[in-house]
Design an enzyme around this catalytic site. Structure first.
Site, short mmCIF file in Angstrom:
data_model
loop_
_atom_site.label_atom_id
_atom_site.label_comp_id
_atom_site.label_asym_id
_atom_site.label_seq_id
_atom_site.Cartn_x
_atom_site.Cartn_y
_atom_site.Cartn_z
N ARG A 117 18.36 15.45 9.10
CA ARG A 117 18.67 14.52 10.20
C ARG A 117 20.06 13.91 10.10
O ARG A 117 20.33 12.85 10.63
CB ARG A 117 17.62 13.41 10.32
CG ARG A 117 16.23 13.97 10.58
CD ARG A 117 15.25 12.93 11.01
NE ARG A 117 13.96 13.52 11.20
CZ ARG A 117 13.07 13.74 10.24
NH1 ARG A 117 13.35 13.36 9.01
NH2 ARG A 117 11.93 14.30 10.51
N LYS A 141 33.11 16.40 17.97
CA LYS A 141 32.37 17.38 18.78
C LYS A 141 31.95 18.54 17.89
O LYS A 141 32.77 19.07 17.12
CB LYS A 141 33.25 17.92 19.91
CG LYS A 141 33.30 17.02 21.12
CD LYS A 141 33.97 17.75 22.27
CE LYS A 141 34.00 16.88 23.51
NZ LYS A 141 34.72 17.53 24.62
N GLU A 190 47.38 23.73 22.78
CA GLU A 190 46.72 22.41 22.69
C GLU A 190 47.74 21.31 22.35
O GLU A 190 47.58 20.17 22.75
CB GLU A 190 45.60 22.42 21.64
CG GLU A 190 44.36 23.23 22.03
CD GLU A 190 43.44 22.56 23.07
OE1 GLU A 190 43.74 21.44 23.53
OE2 GLU A 190 42.42 23.19 23.43
N LYS A 213 45.05 11.65 20.19
CA LYS A 213 43.60 11.93 20.28
C LYS A 213 42.78 10.76 19.75
O LYS A 213 41.74 10.42 20.31
CB LYS A 213 43.26 13.24 19.56
CG LYS A 213 41.80 13.58 19.77
CD LYS A 213 41.46 15.02 19.84
CE LYS A 213 39.97 15.16 20.19
NZ LYS A 213 39.46 16.48 20.04
N GLU A 266 32.45 11.00 25.10
CA GLU A 266 32.87 11.60 26.37
C GLU A 266 31.98 11.21 27.55
O GLU A 266 31.48 12.05 28.29
CB GLU A 266 32.94 13.14 26.25
CG GLU A 266 33.83 13.74 27.32
CD GLU A 266 33.96 15.25 27.23
OE1 GLU A 266 35.02 15.70 26.81
OE2 GLU A 266 32.99 15.95 27.55
N ARG A 280 37.41 10.01 27.95
CA ARG A 280 37.77 11.09 27.02
C ARG A 280 37.98 12.41 27.74
O ARG A 280 38.63 13.32 27.23
CB ARG A 280 36.67 11.22 25.94
CG ARG A 280 36.95 12.34 24.95
CD ARG A 280 36.03 12.28 23.75
NE ARG A 280 36.19 13.45 22.91
CZ ARG A 280 35.69 13.58 21.70
NH1 ARG A 280 34.97 12.59 21.18
NH2 ARG A 280 35.86 14.67 21.00
N ASN A 307 40.43 17.22 28.64
CA ASN A 307 40.12 18.53 29.24
C ASN A 307 41.18 18.97 30.25
O ASN A 307 40.93 19.86 31.07
CB ASN A 307 38.74 18.48 29.91
CG ASN A 307 37.64 18.29 28.88
OD1 ASN A 307 37.73 18.81 27.78
ND2 ASN A 307 36.63 17.51 29.22
N HIS A 358 41.52 22.57 31.21
CA HIS A 358 40.38 23.28 30.62
C HIS A 358 39.41 23.88 31.65
O HIS A 358 38.69 24.81 31.33
CB HIS A 358 39.61 22.37 29.66
CG HIS A 358 40.26 22.34 28.28
ND1 HIS A 358 41.55 21.94 28.09
CD2 HIS A 358 39.79 22.68 27.06
CE1 HIS A 358 41.84 22.02 26.80
NE2 HIS A 358 40.80 22.48 26.15
N HIS A 405 38.42 27.57 30.90
CA HIS A 405 37.06 28.06 30.68
C HIS A 405 36.73 29.20 31.64
O HIS A 405 36.06 30.17 31.27
CB HIS A 405 36.04 26.93 30.82
CG HIS A 405 36.12 25.95 29.69
ND1 HIS A 405 35.77 24.62 29.82
CD2 HIS A 405 36.53 26.10 28.41
CE1 HIS A 405 35.97 24.01 28.66
NE2 HIS A 405 36.43 24.88 27.79
N HIS A 417 41.56 30.68 22.79
CA HIS A 417 41.34 29.46 23.56
C HIS A 417 42.67 28.77 23.94
O HIS A 417 42.87 28.40 25.10
CB HIS A 417 40.45 28.50 22.75
CG HIS A 417 40.20 27.21 23.48
ND1 HIS A 417 39.51 27.15 24.68
CD2 HIS A 417 40.57 25.93 23.19
CE1 HIS A 417 39.45 25.89 25.08
NE2 HIS A 417 40.09 25.13 24.21
#
Ligand code: GLY
Length: 356
Positions: free
Chosen positions: A110, A132, A174, A216, A226, A230, A234, A237, A241, A254
């Site tokens: 956990r 993330k 990035e 960041k 997010e 936040r 993106n 993005h 994507h 990416h």
């Protein structure tokens, strides 16, 4: 060595940036009852044993690592290494290793501590900071994950000296994104250092990684999970994507997809949101200087993806973006350096024009 603090409610952590930062791993894990290492096998081959005496699971980095099966392997490794709730899992590698290690640490017993040691430029400036974690499902990228903030992040810029060219350039996508979001000062610094970054100049790498981590850190501290602001991270993005989905995951790195996404977002912002042409020109010039494609035409040619990246395929990808309501993709656009808007819907005609 410089340190950037990420202050979250109930959990603060440090990101150490600089040549040799990974040497702090021993001290940072010394108080834990046990340590285990998940590592990209290329990193072990280049840099030798990472944390002496810690059991190490070596993996082949890449999106194909981020599966339920891969996650199961890492969880079993935590168990066979005898990790307890007081232990730490250290993840050495690029974004895919960090994502998998972070999610395994979030789930094992956990939740145990994870130490992120990102070894690619992309992971140092973006993926490793902010908690993330995710794996992919057959239905799409990063669909199963959680937020699990690390105990610390060690951005050792010396590790970037052995990156291959494609990895370095992907990371620069990035970097440029983060600089546009950060504002004039960050963007101007990246522009000034770009040639030296391409030559892997150690001082320039350390300076720019730190600036990106600071940008960041500010954004993550304001919205760790997010729920709203936040999402500025993106920028570019939604297009990126759609490109990755249409090309087939793994075909376009990416950061390269983000580069083209930034060029499309700049053109879209100019035509829909009053962004100045000068910002588009600045964005495209930075991408060109970094050796990144700055248009869909460049990308199609560089990766021989004429058929895959047809306007129809890209529109289909946009309609299935997980951040928007199905059928109504949402975009993040920069109106000015450091002034980024979210949740923008673009007119169908404009989209068709941009994707042509
Ligand atoms: N990579 C975007 C974020 O961490 O929110």
């Amino acid at each position: 060595m410089n340190s950037v603090s990420i202050s979250l409610e109930g959990h603060a952590y440090e990101v150490l940036v600089g040549a040799g930062a990974s040497a702090s791993a021993g001290d940072l894990t010394a108080g834990r009852d046990r340590v285990a290492v998940l590592a990209d096998q290329r990193v072990v081959a280049l840099h030798g044993p990472l944390l002496k005496a810690a059991p190490t699971l070596e993996v082949l980095a890449g999106e194909s690592l981020k599966t339920l099966e891969g996650l199961g392997r890492v969880l079993e490794f935590c168990a066979t290494s005898g990790l307890s709730r007081g232990s730490v899992l250290a993840a050495y590698g690029g974004g895919t290793v960090g994502d998998l290690g972070g999610l395994a640490a979030a789930l094992y017993k956990r939740g145990i501590a994870v130490l992120q040691v990102p070894t690619t430029l992309l992971a140092q400036v973006d993926a490793s900071v902010g908690g993330k974690t995710a794996i992919n499902l057959a239905s799409g990228k990063n669909l199963a994950g959680s937020f699990h903030h690390p105990a610390a992040v060690l951005c050792d810029t010396r590790l970037l000296e052995t990156l291959d060219d494609a990895e370095l350039r992907s990371g620069l996508g990035e970097v440029i994104k983060t600089a546009i979001i950060g504002g004039e000062e960050a963007l101007e610094l990246v522009e000034r250092r770009l040639d030296r970054l391409c030559q892997r100049d150690p001082a320039a790498l350390a300076e720019v990684v730190e600036v990106c981590v600071r940008v960041k850190a500010r954004i993550v501290a304001a919205d760790p999970e997010e729920r709203g602001s936040r999402r500025v991270l993106n920028l570019g993005h939604t297009f990126a994507h759609a490109i990755e989905l249409a090309a087939g995951f793994g075909r376009v790195p990416h950061g390269v997809a983000v580069a083209v996404g930034l060029s499309l977002a700049a053109r879209a912002a100019e035509r829909s949101s009053g962004a100045p042409a000068a910002l588009t020109a600045r964005t495209l010039r930075a991408l060109d200087r970094a050796g990144l494609p700055s248009s869909l035409a460049d990308l199609r040619e560089a990766y021989s993806l004429q058929g895959e990246l047809s306007p129809q395929a890209l529109l289909h990808g946009l309609r299935h973006d997980k951040k928007g309501v199905v059928g109504a993709p949402e975009f993040v656009l920069a109106r000015r350096e450091g002034d980024v808007i979210m949740g923008v819907h673009l007119d169908e005609n404009l989209l068709t024009d941009l994707l042509g």
